[in-house]
Design an enzyme around this catalytic site. Structure first.
Site, PDB file in Angstrom:
ATOM      1  N   GLU A 158      12.298  -7.147  55.473  1.00  0.00           N
ATOM      2  CA  GLU A 158      12.425  -8.174  56.523  1.00  0.00           C
ATOM      3  C   GLU A 158      13.099  -7.680  57.901  1.00  0.00           C
ATOM      4  O   GLU A 158      13.034  -8.018  59.099  1.00  0.00           O
ATOM      5  CB  GLU A 158      13.382  -8.782  55.937  1.00  0.00           C
ATOM      6  N   TYR A 205      19.383 -31.294  74.138  1.00  0.00           N
ATOM      7  CA  TYR A 205      18.280 -30.431  73.090  1.00  0.00           C
ATOM      8  C   TYR A 205      17.779 -29.445  73.691  1.00  0.00           C
ATOM      9  O   TYR A 205      17.829 -28.542  73.190  1.00  0.00           O
ATOM     10  CB  TYR A 205      18.008 -31.520  71.575  1.00  0.00           C
ATOM     11  N   ILE A 232      21.035 -15.025  55.901  1.00  0.00           N
ATOM     12  CA  ILE A 232      20.735 -16.096  56.940  1.00  0.00           C
ATOM     13  C   ILE A 232      22.090 -17.226  56.627  1.00  0.00           C
ATOM     14  O   ILE A 232      22.368 -17.565  57.911  1.00  0.00           O
ATOM     15  CB  ILE A 232      19.660 -16.811  56.496  1.00  0.00           C
ATOM     16  N   GLU A 233      23.185 -16.613  55.564  1.00  0.00           N
ATOM     17  CA  GLU A 233      24.536 -18.058  55.809  1.00  0.00           C
ATOM     18  C   GLU A 233      25.022 -17.254  56.724  1.00  0.00           C
ATOM     19  O   GLU A 233      25.636 -18.427  57.327  1.00  0.00           O
ATOM     20  CB  GLU A 233      25.336 -16.906  54.691  1.00  0.00           C
ATOM     21  N   LYS A 284      13.124 -19.468  55.340  1.00  0.00           N
ATOM     22  CA  LYS A 284      11.966 -18.367  54.751  1.00  0.00           C
ATOM     23  C   LYS A 284      11.153 -19.087  54.017  1.00  0.00           C
ATOM     24  O   LYS A 284      11.225 -19.651  52.967  1.00  0.00           O
ATOM     25  CB  LYS A 284      12.785 -17.143  53.721  1.00  0.00           C
TER      26      LYS A 284
END
Length: 121
Positions: A22, A54, A73-74, A100
């Site tokens: 990764e 946005y 990813i947290e 992912k």
């Protein structure tokens, strides 16, 4: 208040993750953002200053996901939520979902990921 702004299916290439593959190869991260915002002012005024732009949120999320690496990813989601909540005073709550689609782990699935919800203090 049940008004929301959402940005769904934003796709960015990044190098976040615990596994060496990764970090070396990277992968696409799909990010969905939901912002709890009182849209009644913008609904009356028809003026972007009375809402959350946005397009700016997209740029901010892109910069974070394509920027410095996070192992988890947290952690990446926390960085995104913290940035949005600290830069957009109209936002009452931020939901961040990161998927992912093709992580380097065995199995068959549409994706793996996390979702967090953070209130704006």
């Amino acid at each position: 208040m049940n008004d929301i702004i959402f940005l769904n299916g934003m796709r960015f290439y990044g190098y976040h993750g615990v596994l060496a593959a990764e970090n070396d190869i990277g992968q696409i991260f799909v990010v969905d953002i939901t912002l709890k915002v009182d849209l009644s002012y913008a609904g009356q005024s028809d003026d972007v200053k009375d809402t959350v732009n946005y397009g700016e949120v997209y740029k901010d999320v892109k910069s974070i996901v394509e920027g410095p690496r996070s192992c988890l990813i947290e952690h990446l989601a926390e960085r995104i939520a913290k940035h949005i909540n600290s830069h957009y005073n109209r936002v009452m709550e931020t939901k961040v979902r990161i998927t992912k689609e093709n992580p380097p782990i065995p199995g068959h699935y549409d994706g793996v990921g996390i979702e967090i919800v953070r209130e704006n203090d």
